[in-house]
Design an enzyme around this catalytic site. Structure first.
Site, PDB file in Angstrom:
ATOM      1  N   LEU A 148       0.747  -1.398   0.056  1.00 44.09           N
ATOM      2  CA  LEU A 148       0.188   0.174   0.376  1.00 44.09           C
ATOM      3  C   LEU A 148       1.459   0.923   0.015  1.00 44.09           C
ATOM      4  CD1 LEU A 148      -2.720  -0.811   2.752  1.00 44.09           C
ATOM      5  CD2 LEU A 148      -2.666  -0.970   0.440  1.00 44.09           C
ATOM      6  N   ASP A 149       0.517   2.235  -0.819  1.00 45.00           N
ATOM      7  CA  ASP A 149       1.308   3.645  -0.683  1.00 45.00           C
ATOM      8  C   ASP A 149       0.996   3.729   1.042  1.00 45.00           C
ATOM      9  OD1 ASP A 149       1.038   3.714  -3.112  1.00 45.00           O
ATOM     10  OD2 ASP A 149      -0.772   5.292  -3.137  1.00 45.00           O
ATOM     11  N   LYS A 150       2.397   4.936   0.955  1.00 47.02           N
ATOM     12  CA  LYS A 150       3.294   5.077   2.177  1.00 47.02           C
ATOM     13  C   LYS A 150       1.692   5.719   3.393  1.00 47.02           C
ATOM     14  CE  LYS A 150       5.537   8.888   4.994  1.00 47.02           C
ATOM     15  NZ  LYS A 150       6.919   9.851   4.474  1.00 47.02           N
ATOM     16  N   THR A 152      -1.572   5.991   2.423  1.00 47.74           N
ATOM     17  CA  THR A 152      -2.999   4.507   2.774  1.00 47.74           C
ATOM     18  C   THR A 152      -2.895   3.537   3.983  1.00 47.74           C
ATOM     19  OG1 THR A 152      -2.725   5.067  -0.256  1.00 47.74           O
ATOM     20  CG2 THR A 152      -4.323   3.091   1.456  1.00 47.74           C
ATOM     21  N   ARG A 263      -6.075   6.123  -7.192  1.00 47.49           N
ATOM     22  CA  ARG A 263      -5.777   8.046  -7.330  1.00 47.49           C
ATOM     23  C   ARG A 263      -5.866   8.030  -8.598  1.00 47.49           C
ATOM     24  NH1 ARG A 263      -0.181   7.305  -3.641  1.00 47.49           N
ATOM     25  NH2 ARG A 263      -0.811   9.968  -4.126  1.00 47.49           N
TER      26      ARG A 263
END
Length: 341
Positions: A148-150, A152, A263
């Protein structure tokens, strides 16, 4: 903050630009140093003040280099290629001998990389799981089968042995087409999608020369990769008589798993995520259309409003279909409540 050029113990390298030199400082240094450092690492060193151009420190990677220029770089200490365990709290949803399921908070990087060599989920997992982590993901990504993105938050699973790693990785690579894998997210977006539910089928690739940002690409583009997102509007905020709204809570389900997929896809249909620093910059002034307290809460929201609330997969050993949910984190709850008010 330390000044790299005042740290006497740091070794330095002095380079002189040749007659055919030109272009950005970060690109030129990366080329001259012949792979000794990645371009992202060079860029970070410049921004930290570790590079001087003609005797003067420079902090802009895009600074131009000309023939005859002298460039001095304060070399960083070698970085340990193997991450170490760190006592970072984990919100464990489930754990057995084969895998561990956690609720990742926003702000936690998944695995070590440029600018984030410590303080990552991998460091936390090494401390928590010890030697049981799978090594099939490589030295920097033991146990990691998805990310997961930082900024998120949400549910993640990590493997503890190679058999579990291969089985889980295959499920994520299959994207649930032939198995039970499901991934669902909650997102707070600007506006309201034209349809209350729909599918976004738009290939993604790099956004220009930026290595991290993504953009919708034509199918025949060299780096275009299939990307499909299914969405459904769950709730609308400040809806008007013409069926438009200032913001919406949307559920997104992934059919593929590309970098920044939700996104970019939501921005592509005109409904970028609130708080997204990369894909919704042009929407920030919309907060002025909101009444208080929503206006203040939205303006201060520090990250993309995205939460991976649901993860379903098949247990690699037992074959049992396992389902995990992570409740919406407090910051997003407060955002939704403020938009409702």
């Amino acid at each position: 903050m330390n000044d790299p050029f005042n740290e006497i113990e740091r070794p330095r390298k002095v380079l002189t630009a040749s007659d055919d030199a030109g272009g950005r400082l970060d690109a030129w240094l990366t080329s001259v140093l012949e792979g000794e450092f990645s371009r992202s690492r060079i860029k970070a060193l410049i921004e930290q003040g570790a590079v001087a151009l003609n005797g003067k420190p420079v902090t802009e990677p895009k600074k131009k280099v000309a023939a005859g220029d002298t460039v001095e770089i304060a070399l960083p200490e070698p970085e340990d290629p193997e991450p170490k365990g760190e006592d970072i709290p984990l919100d464990v949803l489930y754990e057995d001998d084969d895998l561990i399921v956690i609720a990742k908070p926003a702000g936690l990087v998944v695995h070590p990389g440029a600018g984030n060599w410590t303080g990552t989920l991998v460091n936390a997992l090494i401390h928590h799981c010890g030697a049981s982590l799978s090594g099939i993901g490589g030295v920097r990504r033991p146990g990691i089968v998805h990310r997961l993105d930082k900024e998120t938050s949400g549910v993640m699973v990590a493997a503890k042995n190679d058999i579990a790693h291969r089985h889980l990785a295959d499920q994520f690579a299959d994207h649930g087409r032939t198995g039970p894998l499901e991934r669902a997210y909650q997102a707070v977006v600007w506006g309201r999608p034209a349809g209350l539910r729909g599918t976004i089928d738009a290939p993604l690739g790099r956004s220009g020369s930026d290595r991290t940002k993504r953009a919708v690409k034509r199918e025949d583009s060299d780096d275009a990769r299939e990307a499909v997102t299914h969405y459904e509007v769950i709730e609308r905020f400040h809806e008007k008589q013409d069926a438009t709204a200032l913001a919406s809570l949307v559920e997104c389900r992934l059919e593929t798993g590309r970098t920044h997929q939700i996104r970019v896809h939501m921005a592509h249909i005109g409904n970028p995520l609130i708080g997204d620093p990369d894909y919704s910059a042009g929407f920030r002034t919309k907060a002025n259309l909101l009444p208080e307290p929503a206006k203040s809460v939205v303006s201060r929201f520090p990250r993309q409003a995205l939460h991976a609330y649901l993860l379903v997969f098949e247990h690699p050993r037992t074959g049992e279909v396992m389902e995990f949910e992570a409740p919406m984190p407090q910051d997003m709850e407060e955002l939704v409540e403020a938009l409702k008010a």
